[in-house]
Design a protein around this motif. Structure first.
Motif, PDB file in Angstrom:
ATOM      1  N   CYS A  53     -24.524  -0.415 -16.755  1.00  0.00           N
ATOM      2  CA  CYS A  53     -24.599   1.001 -17.120  1.00  0.00           C
ATOM      3  C   CYS A  53     -24.227   1.254 -18.584  1.00  0.00           C
ATOM      4  O   CYS A  53     -23.201   0.775 -19.073  1.00  0.00           O
ATOM      5  CB  CYS A  53     -23.694   1.821 -16.208  1.00  0.00           C
ATOM      6  N   CYS A  87     -28.546  -0.572 -20.815  1.00  0.00           N
ATOM      7  CA  CYS A  87     -29.155  -1.057 -19.584  1.00  0.00           C
ATOM      8  C   CYS A  87     -30.678  -0.918 -19.695  1.00  0.00           C
ATOM      9  O   CYS A  87     -31.182   0.153 -20.049  1.00  0.00           O
ATOM     10  CB  CYS A  87     -28.651  -0.253 -18.389  1.00  0.00           C
ATOM     11  N   GLY A 120     -32.078   1.968 -17.491  1.00  0.00           N
ATOM     12  CA  GLY A 120     -31.783   3.271 -18.078  1.00  0.00           C
ATOM     13  C   GLY A 120     -32.662   3.549 -19.284  1.00  0.00           C
ATOM     14  O   GLY A 120     -33.171   4.669 -19.458  1.00  0.00           O
ATOM     15  N   CYS A 169     -30.787   6.133 -11.988  1.00  0.00           N
ATOM     16  CA  CYS A 169     -29.414   6.153 -12.501  1.00  0.00           C
ATOM     17  C   CYS A 169     -28.638   7.336 -11.940  1.00  0.00           C
ATOM     18  O   CYS A 169     -27.451   7.221 -11.621  1.00  0.00           O
ATOM     19  CB  CYS A 169     -29.418   6.223 -14.027  1.00  0.00           C
ATOM     20  N   CYS A 222     -27.980   4.351  -8.506  1.00  0.00           N
ATOM     21  CA  CYS A 222     -27.383   3.142  -9.087  1.00  0.00           C
ATOM     22  C   CYS A 222     -25.877   2.981  -8.795  1.00  0.00           C
ATOM     23  O   CYS A 222     -25.037   3.663  -9.392  1.00  0.00           O
ATOM     24  CB  CYS A 222     -27.597   3.105 -10.593  1.00  0.00           C
ATOM     25  N   GLY A 252     -23.767   1.716 -11.877  1.00  0.00           N
ATOM     26  CA  GLY A 252     -23.351   2.755 -12.816  1.00  0.00           C
ATOM     27  C   GLY A 252     -22.122   3.499 -12.335  1.00  0.00           C
ATOM     28  O   GLY A 252     -21.228   3.834 -13.125  1.00  0.00           O
TER      29      GLY A 252
END
Length: 300
Positions: A57, A67, A70, A165, A169, A172
């Motif tokens: 993350c 990431c 991301g 995300c 995730c 994260g």
């Protein structure tokens, strides 16, 4: 001879494996900004513009890089929508060279799952009729949540949220959300239902990891799905010497991803962790980078 085989396998126990050493080094390298955890501040140095090859993350206080998942969502769902050639090119490079070695040796969240599975609770091996279709979910997550929705589900602001995300995730939540909230009381007061949902997802993955080996890697990880596409023709390959194999299936019993090693050693699900090599009593399994003129799957 059988006694010698048992000794060979037994002597690897009780010490840190090479896989674990590499995993720990990788976790430190990608999350090396230790002062960030102390202060609850996100690292903003120049390396943060560079994508690391693993799921890690951007908001993790120790993260030294971005990431790739991301970054991919930000590129296709931002105000200036564009094809993320840099991110895709980097991921394809790692995929072609290493395949899912990234999952087995370099991913910090893979290490977390491995350690959780060592907790002494009853284990569960999902039946094939459940396991095989469930593995397709990670490809759905990649195509729909990581690429499709950010690209096409346009909001009034013109910016679509990073759906994976934001809503799923667990890496994260573990590496970014929880450390930041622990360090900043003001953030804790702002945490609402969405963070509660993310904690619930993380808790489900934690419990599942104690019961099933690497459930997130098997069923949900979009980065694992991307690298899986390259596994069969990546430069790094596994090789089974059928002449040396005695059919004991110890490799398949040890495989954290339930790969049928003796039938399809370079399966898209193989994360190249090396456990099959470790337990093989005859040394029939090897791995390495393929030679340009050598037999496919043999070490260079």
């Amino acid at each position: 001879m059988p006694g010698m085989y048992r000794h060979r396998v037994r002597k690897t126990k009780g010490r840190i494996s090479g896989q674990r050493v590499v995993q720990l080094i990788s976790a430190v390298l990608v999350n090396g900004y230790l002062i960030g955890f102390q202060k609850g501040k996100i690292f903003t140095g120049g390396t943060k513009a560079v994508c690391v090859p693993v799921l890690n993350c951007y908001s993790c206080p120790g993260a030294l890089g971005a990431c790739p998942i991301g970054a991919l969502q930000a590129a296709v769902g931002g105000m200036t929508r564009h094809v993320p050639f840099y991110v895709l090119g980097l991921l394809m490079l790692f995929g072609v060279v290493l395949g899912r070695v990234v999952c087995g040796l370099l991913c910090p969240f893979g290490l977390v799952q491995d350690l959780l599975h060592k907790i002494p609770v009853p284990k569960w091996n999902p039946p094939k009729q459940v396991d095989r279709p469930a593995r397709l979910v990670k490809y759905f997550v990649l195509l729909v949540l990581v690429i499709g929705l950010p690209a096409f589900a346009v909001t009034q602001t013109g910016v679509t949220p990073p759906y994976f995300c934001k809503y799923i995730c667990p890496a994260g939540t573990l590496g970014g959300g929880i450390p930041l909230l622990l360090a900043d009381p003001a953030l804790r007061s702002l945490a609402g239902g969405l963070f509660g949902w993310k904690v619930l997802v993380l808790a489900a993955v934690v419990v599942a990891s104690m019961l099933i080996h690497r459930p997130f890697c098997r069923y949900l990880c979009p980065l694992g799905a991307f690298y899986a596409l390259f596994n069969r023709f990546s430069f790094f390959q596994m090789h089974l010497d059928e002449a040396a194999c005695i059919g004991c299936k110890k490799c398949e019993h040890a495989c954290p991803m339930a790969v049928e090693v003796t039938k399809n050693i370079n399966s898209a699900e193989c994360i190249r962790c090396g456990k099959c090599k470790t337990v093989c009593p005859t040394g029939a399994i090897s791995s390495g980078f393929t030679c340009g003129t050598g037999k496919r799957g043999e070490p260079a």
